[in-house]
Write an enzyme that holds these catalytic residues in place. Structure first.
Site, PDB file in Angstrom:
ATOM      1  CB  THR A 193     -60.552  43.035 -15.196  1.00 16.51           C
ATOM      2  OG1 THR A 193     -60.106  41.932 -14.474  1.00 16.51           O
ATOM      3  CG2 THR A 193     -61.068  43.977 -14.134  1.00 16.51           C
ATOM      4  CB  ILE A 230     -61.476  32.171 -11.322  1.00 18.50           C
ATOM      5  CG1 ILE A 230     -60.726  32.058 -10.011  1.00 18.50           C
ATOM      6  CG2 ILE A 230     -60.353  31.977 -12.638  1.00 18.50           C
ATOM      7  CD1 ILE A 230     -59.748  33.243  -9.963  1.00 18.50           C
ATOM      8  CE  LYS A 231     -64.103  37.771 -18.415  1.00 20.12           C
ATOM      9  NZ  LYS A 231     -64.053  39.515 -18.761  1.00 20.12           N
ATOM     10  CB  VAL A 232     -61.795  29.953 -17.202  1.00 22.24           C
ATOM     11  CG1 VAL A 232     -61.214  29.735 -15.719  1.00 22.24           C
ATOM     12  CG2 VAL A 232     -63.415  29.551 -17.044  1.00 22.24           C
ATOM     13  CB  ALA A 285     -59.090  38.304 -11.572  1.00 18.28           C
TER      14      ALA A 285
END
Length: 217
Positions: free
Chosen positions: A27, A82-84, A56
């Site tokens: 997402t 975790i998307k960075v 996310a």
């Protein structure tokens, strides 16, 4: 190749999960906006549908704020990635999170050098955006090839997650050059099963079967 679906539409995700095609979900803030629901609520629902990684994305741009957001997102479910963003602050967050055992997806990758840094920072996934490179007349698929060679040269375990995929040929070509994952819109994933000769052959088989007057049941 693993298949992730790139959407926050939980109905679409349920449909594909029921078929057995999904290995994970990605997402981003734009997809959450389209869902029209609170982010944490949507992400929690998705994590309850699929067992694989659910990306996310943080919205902060500075390390300290990224880490604060990552702490909140990471508590939603055990399968959160975790998307960075691929910035220096994002890489610092990636290193810190991965050292703490958190899955991390480093996104917005447009060069092999960026992908090398993400792997060095311990990323679980690197997300090169091939469609956006094609849009500006660069070769998105060549980027996948370059990353595959570099990662294989040094034994990096970071998975290449081909993103910004626009069509079935993108999926096939990424599979041919060794991408570990393709994250695709629901329509593209469903479209992989379609072929006019399949439809034509099935129509002929069913017509011949009807002529026999038989029933399997």
């Amino acid at each position: 190749m693993k298949f992730f679906v790139d959407t926050a539409d939980t109905a679409e995700i349920k449909e594909l999960a029921d078929i057995g095609l999904l290995d994970g979900v990605t997402t981003n803030p734009s997809l959450i906006m389209k869902a029209g629901r609170p982010m944490k609520e949507v992400i929690a629902e998705i994590c309850g549908i699929v067992e694989g990684p659910v990306s996310a994305e943080v919205t902060a741009t500075e390390f300290k704020d990224m880490m604060a957001e990552a702490e909140v997102l990471g508590k939603i479910a055990d399968n959160i990635a975790i998307k960075v963003p691929l910035t220096l602050d994002g890489l610092k967050a990636c290193r810190t999170l991965s050292d703490n055992g958190q899955m991390v997806n480093v996104t917005l990758c447009f060069s092999a050098n960026q992908a090398l840094l993400a792997a060095k920072a311990g990323a679980s996934f690197i997300s090169p955006f091939i469609g956006r490179l094609d849009d500006i007349h660069l070769d998105g698929l060549e980027l996948i090839r370059e990353i595959r060679v570099i990662y294989d040269n040094y034994g990096f375990e970071t998975e290449i997650l081909a993103a910004s995929i626009r069509n079935a040929n993108h999926v096939k070509d990424c599979a041919l050059v060794g991408a570990d994952v393709a994250t695709v819109p629901p329509s593209v994933l469903k479209g992989l099963a379609k072929h006019p000769l399949t439809d034509k052959g099935l129509e002929a088989f069913l017509a011949d079967w009807a002529k026999t007057g038989q029933s399997i049941l």
